[in-house]
Write a protein that holds these residues in place. Structure first.
Motif, short mmCIF file in Angstrom:
data_model
loop_
_atom_site.label_atom_id
_atom_site.label_comp_id
_atom_site.label_asym_id
_atom_site.label_seq_id
_atom_site.Cartn_x
_atom_site.Cartn_y
_atom_site.Cartn_z
N THR A 262 0.93 -1.29 -0.09
CA THR A 262 0.01 -0.25 -0.02
C THR A 262 0.77 1.25 0.07
OG1 THR A 262 -1.97 -1.15 1.11
CG2 THR A 262 -1.78 1.17 1.11
N VAL A 263 0.54 2.04 -0.83
CA VAL A 263 1.36 3.44 -1.39
C VAL A 263 0.38 4.44 -1.24
CG1 VAL A 263 3.36 4.39 -2.28
CG2 VAL A 263 3.14 2.07 -2.34
N PRO A 264 0.49 5.71 -0.49
CA PRO A 264 1.64 6.01 0.57
C PRO A 264 1.34 5.53 1.69
CG PRO A 264 0.46 7.77 -0.01
CD PRO A 264 -0.04 6.86 -0.90
N VAL B 116 5.74 13.49 9.94
CA VAL B 116 4.34 13.10 10.09
C VAL B 116 3.87 11.73 9.46
CG1 VAL B 116 2.19 13.48 9.34
CG2 VAL B 116 3.36 15.33 10.24
N LEU B 117 3.20 10.82 10.14
CA LEU B 117 2.94 9.38 9.62
C LEU B 117 1.70 9.74 8.74
CD1 LEU B 117 3.33 7.31 12.71
CD2 LEU B 117 4.89 7.84 11.10
N VAL B 118 1.73 9.08 7.43
CA VAL B 118 0.50 9.04 6.64
C VAL B 118 0.37 7.67 6.22
CG1 VAL B 118 -0.15 9.76 4.49
CG2 VAL B 118 1.18 11.40 5.50
N ALA B 119 -0.87 7.26 6.54
CA ALA B 119 -1.32 5.72 6.28
C ALA B 119 -2.50 5.73 5.38
CB ALA B 119 -1.37 5.06 7.57
N LEU B 120 -2.23 5.78 4.14
CA LEU B 120 -3.65 5.95 3.26
C LEU B 120 -3.85 4.49 2.63
CD1 LEU B 120 -2.85 9.26 1.27
CD2 LEU B 120 -4.10 8.95 3.40
N GLY B 121 -5.23 3.97 2.85
CA GLY B 121 -5.31 2.49 2.74
C GLY B 121 -6.05 2.28 1.44
N ASP C 134 -8.10 4.10 -2.63
CA ASP C 134 -7.95 4.95 -3.62
C ASP C 134 -8.58 6.44 -3.11
OD1 ASP C 134 -6.35 3.33 -5.00
OD2 ASP C 134 -8.19 2.61 -6.42
N ARG C 135 -9.83 6.38 -2.36
CA ARG C 135 -10.57 7.44 -1.83
C ARG C 135 -9.71 8.24 -1.05
NH1 ARG C 135 -12.65 9.09 2.34
NH2 ARG C 135 -12.29 6.89 3.47
N GLN C 136 -8.92 7.58 -0.26
CA GLN C 136 -8.20 8.50 0.75
C GLN C 136 -7.02 9.18 0.07
OE1 GLN C 136 -7.07 5.36 3.88
NE2 GLN C 136 -8.70 5.71 4.86
N PHE C 137 -6.49 8.45 -1.02
CA PHE C 137 -5.15 9.02 -1.63
C PHE C 137 -5.89 10.34 -2.35
CE2 PHE C 137 -2.86 9.37 -5.62
CZ PHE C 137 -1.68 9.47 -5.15
N ARG C 138 -6.80 10.11 -2.98
CA ARG C 138 -7.46 11.36 -3.71
C ARG C 138 -7.90 12.47 -2.91
NH1 ARG C 138 -9.40 12.41 -8.69
NH2 ARG C 138 -8.97 10.04 -9.44
N ALA C 139 -8.49 12.26 -1.59
CA ALA C 139 -8.59 13.32 -0.69
C ALA C 139 -7.44 13.84 -0.21
CB ALA C 139 -9.69 12.79 0.38
N PHE C 140 -6.39 13.10 -0.06
CA PHE C 140 -5.33 13.52 0.56
C PHE C 140 -4.51 14.52 -0.18
CE2 PHE C 140 -0.67 13.34 1.69
CZ PHE C 140 -0.68 13.81 3.02
N THR C 141 -4.45 14.09 -1.75
CA THR C 141 -3.53 14.88 -2.64
C THR C 141 -4.16 16.08 -2.80
OG1 THR C 141 -4.60 13.45 -4.54
CG2 THR C 141 -2.46 12.85 -3.61
N ALA C 142 -5.63 16.05 -2.63
CA ALA C 142 -6.33 17.41 -3.07
C ALA C 142 -5.98 18.46 -1.96
CB ALA C 142 -7.65 17.11 -2.97
N MET C 143 -6.00 17.78 -0.64
CA MET C 143 -5.83 18.39 0.69
C MET C 143 -4.47 19.22 0.47
SD MET C 143 -5.83 17.16 4.48
CE MET C 143 -4.38 16.50 4.28
#
Length: 415
Positions: free
Chosen positions: A247-249, A260-265, A267-276
């Motif tokens: 799983t990345v990132p 900071v620790l980032v644990a995106l599990g 595709d939805r979380q990845f999209r939200a995080f990159t937008a943020m």
């Protein structure tokens, strides 16, 4: 939370008797779990010596016993009886304990208890339905059965250290052990699970049994997804530092003022995080748009994400992730997590007093059973401190008999 000592058990294993012949960590961790759940645990120790871990310090408890903090972490809810099992009279006393025990736990070398008449066949002859759990480094059979097992050795042999630490081509790269004795602790957990299963079997059938548990087997079984990646996908696991193999990132990132620790599990979380963090276009890039693609192209992705994250302050990024419901956070030091509001709210830190009033702080049993919760009745005992009281109570030995055994070195009072 302060726990009273020396009170009657109310736990789900109340009435179950455990004879603990183990020392160091895997066995004592198991017997402590059973004790937390209400079992009566009698810990047998060598007179004048006691459990090896009593001397594994500093730090030591400042109460005259010089017991180490290490020993204190794995020996609550037990009573200590000092008996020399190498003396036939001592072995006979231990067999009397075994005759009343539901469970015997030991971590001697393979065959080491047979000469004292304390191995499974000998104890089964005394108590046919006894559950006897043997914990060794490599098990009761196989070419390594006579080799001693230690947590650090097992972490290396099992393959765990091949996937722990920074990659070999990075500064500080190379094999690294886990910061806690995870092989010992996980074996203690598996031992407790196995014993409870054996108890259920005995309740149904009346039949006891022997449990053969090896540190190496336990640690190899815990390779879990890493082993499955190799067995079912042909992907040989390697050290990835704090990255995840699939799983990345899923790692640490450097902000402007800290990590900071980032644990995106997903595709939805990845999209939200990159937008943020201001790089929403990454989620539309075919190289990164789904989990499998991100894993294959992790180097390019991490390079671009690292540049964006480096512009943030750590506290601001963590706050933004919490607001967005995205998994992330900081790396706490141990004093920080023990004072964390969530840990305080969960009541994980407890205090109990030894027989002389010395307080001992400890981390309690983590599961919350609604009808029969864990309870804490006895502080970690001094070596042999319960010898006389228990021998008088259980076997009605007279003062003269006890004095004779003490003078002969068969038993001992507390160190």
């Amino acid at each position: 939370m302060t726990a009273p000592s020396d009170r009657t058990s109310t736990g789900p294993l109340a009435g179950i008797k455990v004879l603990d012949l183990s020392r160091v960590l895997a066995g004592p961790w198991c017997s402590q779990i059973l004790g937390d759940l209400g079992a009566e645990v009698i810990k047998i120790e060598q007179p004048g010596q006691g459990d090896d871990t009593r001397r594994w310090g500093p730090p030591f408890l400042d109460d005259g016993s010089r017991d180490s903090a290490y020993y204190l972490c794995a020996n609550r809810n037990k009573r200590s009886v000092a008996i020399n099992m190498a003396d036939p009279r001592g072995a006979a006393l231990i067999r009397r304990f075994a005759a009343e025990a539901d469970i015997v736990i030991e971590n001697f070398r393979v065959g080491g208890l047979a000469k004292y008449g304390l191995d499974y066949p000998s104890l089964k002859a005394i108590k046919p339905d006894v559950i006897h759990c043997s914990i060794t480094g490599f098990g009761q059979d196989g070419p390594y059965k006579d080799v001693g097992g230690y947590d650090f050795l097992i972490q290396g042999l099992s393959g765990l250290m091949s996937v722990t630490g920074r990659p070999d081509d990075q500064p500080g790269g190379g094999p690294m052990k886990v910061g806690i004795p995870v092989s010992d602790l996980s074996t203690g957990l598996y031992a407790a699970v196995s014993i409870l299963a054996a108890l259920h079997h005995r309740n149904r059938t009346g039949e006891g049994q022997h449990i053969d548990l090896a540190l190496l087997d336990t640690q190899v079984s815990l390779l879990a997804n890493q082993a499955s990646n190799w067995m079912n996908g042909g992907m040989e696991p390697r050290r990835l530092g704090n990255q995840h193999p699939n799983t990345v990132p899923y790692q640490d990132f450097s902000c402007a003022d800290g990590d900071v620790l980032v644990a995106l599990g997903n595709d939805r979380q990845f999209r939200a995080f990159t937008a943020m963090i201001g790089v929403a276009d990454l989620a539309d890039d075919p190289r990164f748009s789904n989990s499998a693609s991100r894993s294959v192209n992790r180097a390019d992705l991490i390079l671009q994400m690292s540049a964006a994250i480096a512009q943030w302050k750590a506290a601001d990024l963590i706050a933004a992730m919490e607001k967005a419901g995205l998994p992330g956070g900081k790396v706490n030091e141990i004093p920080e997590i023990l004072d964390h509001p969530q840990i305080r709210a969960r009541g994980l830190v407890h205090e109990i007093r030894r027989s002389d009033g010395t307080p001992v702080r400890f981390l309690g049993f983590p599961a919350k059973l609604s009808a029969s919760p864990a309870d804490y009745r006895h502080a970690p005992p001094r070596s042999g401190e319960d010898t006389i009281a228990i021998l008088e109570d259980k076997f009605e030995l007279t003062n003269k008999e006890i004095e004779r055994l003490i003078k002969a070195g068969v038993i001992a009072e507390k160190l």
